[in-house]
Each structure stands twice: as C-alpha cells, then as structure tokens.
Write a protein that holds these residues in place. Structure first.
Motif, short mmCIF file in Angstrom:
data_model
loop_
_atom_site.label_atom_id
_atom_site.label_comp_id
_atom_site.label_asym_id
_atom_site.label_seq_id
_atom_site.Cartn_x
_atom_site.Cartn_y
_atom_site.Cartn_z
N MET A 149 0.81 -1.21 0.00
CA MET A 149 0.00 0.00 0.00
C MET A 149 0.86 1.27 0.00
N SER A 150 2.04 1.21 0.58
CA SER A 150 2.91 2.40 0.63
C SER A 150 3.34 2.84 -0.76
N ALA A 151 3.26 1.92 -1.74
CA ALA A 151 3.65 2.25 -3.11
C ALA A 151 2.48 2.77 -3.94
N VAL A 152 1.27 2.70 -3.40
CA VAL A 152 0.07 3.09 -4.14
C VAL A 152 -0.05 4.61 -4.24
N TYR A 153 0.35 5.32 -3.17
CA TYR A 153 0.16 6.77 -3.07
C TYR A 153 1.13 7.27 -2.01
N PRO A 154 1.61 8.52 -2.11
CA PRO A 154 2.53 9.03 -1.07
C PRO A 154 1.78 9.39 0.22
N PHE A 155 1.31 8.36 0.94
CA PHE A 155 0.57 8.60 2.17
C PHE A 155 1.46 9.26 3.22
N ALA A 156 0.87 10.20 3.96
CA ALA A 156 1.62 10.84 5.05
C ALA A 156 1.89 9.84 6.17
N GLU A 157 0.93 8.98 6.44
CA GLU A 157 1.05 7.94 7.47
C GLU A 157 0.21 6.74 7.02
N ILE A 158 0.55 5.57 7.55
CA ILE A 158 -0.29 4.39 7.39
C ILE A 158 -0.57 3.85 8.78
N VAL A 159 -1.88 3.79 9.16
CA VAL A 159 -2.24 3.39 10.52
C VAL A 159 -3.24 2.24 10.47
N PRO A 160 -2.86 1.04 10.94
CA PRO A 160 -3.80 -0.08 11.02
C PRO A 160 -4.70 0.08 12.25
N VAL A 161 -6.01 -0.15 12.08
CA VAL A 161 -6.94 -0.01 13.21
C VAL A 161 -8.04 -1.07 13.12
N SER A 162 -8.79 -1.18 14.20
CA SER A 162 -10.08 -1.85 14.18
C SER A 162 -11.08 -0.85 14.76
N ALA A 163 -11.87 -0.21 13.89
CA ALA A 163 -12.86 0.75 14.37
C ALA A 163 -13.90 0.08 15.24
N GLU A 164 -14.29 -1.14 14.87
CA GLU A 164 -15.30 -1.88 15.61
C GLU A 164 -14.84 -2.16 17.04
N LYS A 165 -13.58 -2.54 17.21
CA LYS A 165 -13.04 -2.90 18.52
C LYS A 165 -12.36 -1.72 19.24
N GLY A 166 -12.14 -0.63 18.52
CA GLY A 166 -11.45 0.52 19.11
C GLY A 166 -9.95 0.36 19.19
N GLN A 167 -9.41 -0.59 18.44
CA GLN A 167 -7.97 -0.85 18.50
C GLN A 167 -7.20 0.17 17.67
N ASN A 168 -6.23 0.82 18.29
CA ASN A 168 -5.29 1.74 17.64
C ASN A 168 -5.93 3.05 17.19
#
Length: 304
Positions: A149-168
């Motif tokens: 995914m980092s090669a798809v677009y010059p993202f400022a940050e990449i943050v993995p989360v679980s919105a359902e569980k509130g993780q990260n």
C-alpha cells in the motif's frame, strides 16, 4: 489574534482542522467516525449506501479540535441522480479539508478503492487507515500488505486499526494531530456534531429500515421528517418513509403493520438516548415514484 485565544491549557498551540473520512462503501467509515468521537451520530449497516449525506463529527481533545466529515462511499453502480449527488458530496469534501483519512479493509485493495485514490487532490495530506485488522486471520500478511500500500500513493502515514473494537484509534488521532492547522477552535468543547436533531432523527430511522429489511431493502427509499417539535424533556417527531413503489410500501409496513411498528420502536429507543429526552415518534409510508432520479425531489429531501 491574542496568545490566550490560540493556546490551550499548558501553553500548547491550539489546532483545528477539517478531516475527511473517505473510502469505497462498507469499509467502516461511519463506524470509525462514531468510535473517534465516542458517540453514535453516523448510521451503520453492512448495506451499501448507508451513509448518503455529509455527516460532521467533532472531537476536542487536548489542544486539538478534529472536525471529521464522514462521506458516502463513492458509488460506481446505479448511475442515477441520487448517486451523482452522493459522489458530488465526496469530491466537494475532498476539495475543502485539511487532512484525508482514506479507509480500506485490511488485506483488500480492489478497483473500487483505486477509484477513490484517483479522487484524491494533488498534494493532499492523506493518512491511510487500514481498518478491520481484527478480522485478518493471517497476521503474517499484515506487513507485506502495508508495504504494498505504501507504493500506491505518497501517504503521510499508514495506521492499522479496528474501528469496531477501538484498536489503535487513539494512535490514529495522534498521527492526525500534527496535520491540523494552528488556530482557534470552531466549535464548542462539548459539541459532537453540526447536524440538527431533525437530520439525526431521519438518519436513525433510516438505519432501522436497513437493519429490519436486510436484503429486501428497496433501493429507492429514504426518510423525510415532516414535523419536529422540541420542548423541555420531549421531542415530537412525524416521519414519512418514502418508497418508490406500492410493493415497497407493503414490504416496509409488514404483516399487520408489525414491521413498521418494530422499526419505529427501535428508532425511538435510540433517539431517546441520543437526545436524552422522551421521544414521541409517528411514522408512516408514502409512495413517490422515481424520487431517486429526480433532482428537484432530491433537493427537497436534503440531498446536496
């Protein structure tokens, strides 16, 4: 502008900014918004088109005020006036914000996600939010996927989360904060949305339709609040469920009116929690053939 107006407690500069939450349908944008602000204001279901309007959620934390804008999922099917209005909302929001949260599902990046990438304005600050991490069974695939995914677009940050569980999600806020411009807060410290109670009543009722009808849900269906009266400790609401065909009207009402009663009852319970007051809710069903492809009808129903 005086220093006292631009600094929060502790002498840190105040920050405030508009943050768009974008992505294809069903990646969890509304769930993420509700999780970030700590209260449900954006309706949620597994059906595409759950979010049809621009919904703003406000979070003030520390010296930062995040003004989140939850957008409809970008639509590639059903090329009618309703979907054109929804896609217009997405592109307008992207042009007006300070930061974009681009939400995708963990381990999944397909043509519909690629279409959203193409909408991102040149030079935009974009954080990639990889949602539903709790549902990825093979954790060994996480790092390779993030590298891809980092090669798809010059993202400022990449943050993995679980919105359902509130993780990260707390880490997501920390990552987003430096991208908010310095400046005074726009909303009050306790505000959570700029949407009216009338709008929220229509949305919560529409969510119950999504949940009760499931796969039977008619595509051409919306909710119109015909009367909304607020007084101390009471909200009186008259709502019309708008459908496209007579057959859909019968489907919503159900045998002996039981389905409509259940929809109204569940919506009333949630609205009483949201408004912290008693709610008197009266609901009926109306047929307006072709409303979803009628620009004038869409504007009268609040579509931008």
């Amino acid at each position: 502008m005086t220093e006292s107006n631009t600094t929060a407690a502790g002498g840190q500069p105040m920050r405030t900014g508009f943050v768009a939450i974008v992505g294809r349908p069903n990646v969890g944008k509304s769930t993420l918004l509700n999780r970030l602000i700590g209260q449900k204001i954006s309706i949620v279901s597994r059906k595409a088109q759950t979010t049809r309007h621009r919904v703003t959620g406000v979070l003030t934390e520390g010296q930062a005020q995040y003004i989140f804008v939850d957008t409809p999922g970008f639509q590639t099917r059903h090329k009618n006036a309703l979907n054109r209005a929804m896609n217009r909302t997405v592109t307008q929001v992207l042009a007006d914000v300070d930061l974009v949260l681009f939400v995708i599902e963990s381990g999944r990046f397909g043509p519909a996600d690629e279409q959203v990438v193409k909408l991102l304005p040149e030079g935009a600050k974009v954080i990639l939010v990889v949602n539903k991490m709790d549902m990825l069974e093979d954790k060994g695939k996480v790092l390779p996927f993030l590298q891809k995914m980092s090669a798809v677009y010059p993202f400022a940050e990449i943050v993995p989360v679980s919105a359902e569980k509130g993780q990260n999600t707390a880490q997501l806020l920390k990552a987003a904060e430096p991208y908010l411009p310095e400046g005074e807060w726009i909303f009050g410290e306790d505000d959570i949305t700029d949407r009216s109670e009338r709008f929220l009543a229509a949305e919560f009722l529409r969510e119950k339709l999504f949940r009760q009808l499931g796969e039977e849900l008619p595509y051409g269906m919306t909710v119109e609040i015909e009367k909304f009266e607020a007084e101390a400790g009471m909200r009186r609401i008259n709502a019309a469920i708008i459908v496209d065909r007579d057959a859909h009207k019968a489907m919503v009402i159900g045998k002996g009116g039981e389905r409509l009663k259940r929809i109204a009852s569940e919506a009333r319970v949630e609205l009483e929690k949201l408004f912290e007051s008693k709610v008197f809710l009266e609901v009926w069903v109306k047929v307006k053939s072709g409303w979803a492809d009628d620009e004038r009808a869409l504007k009268s129903l609040g579509y931008e």
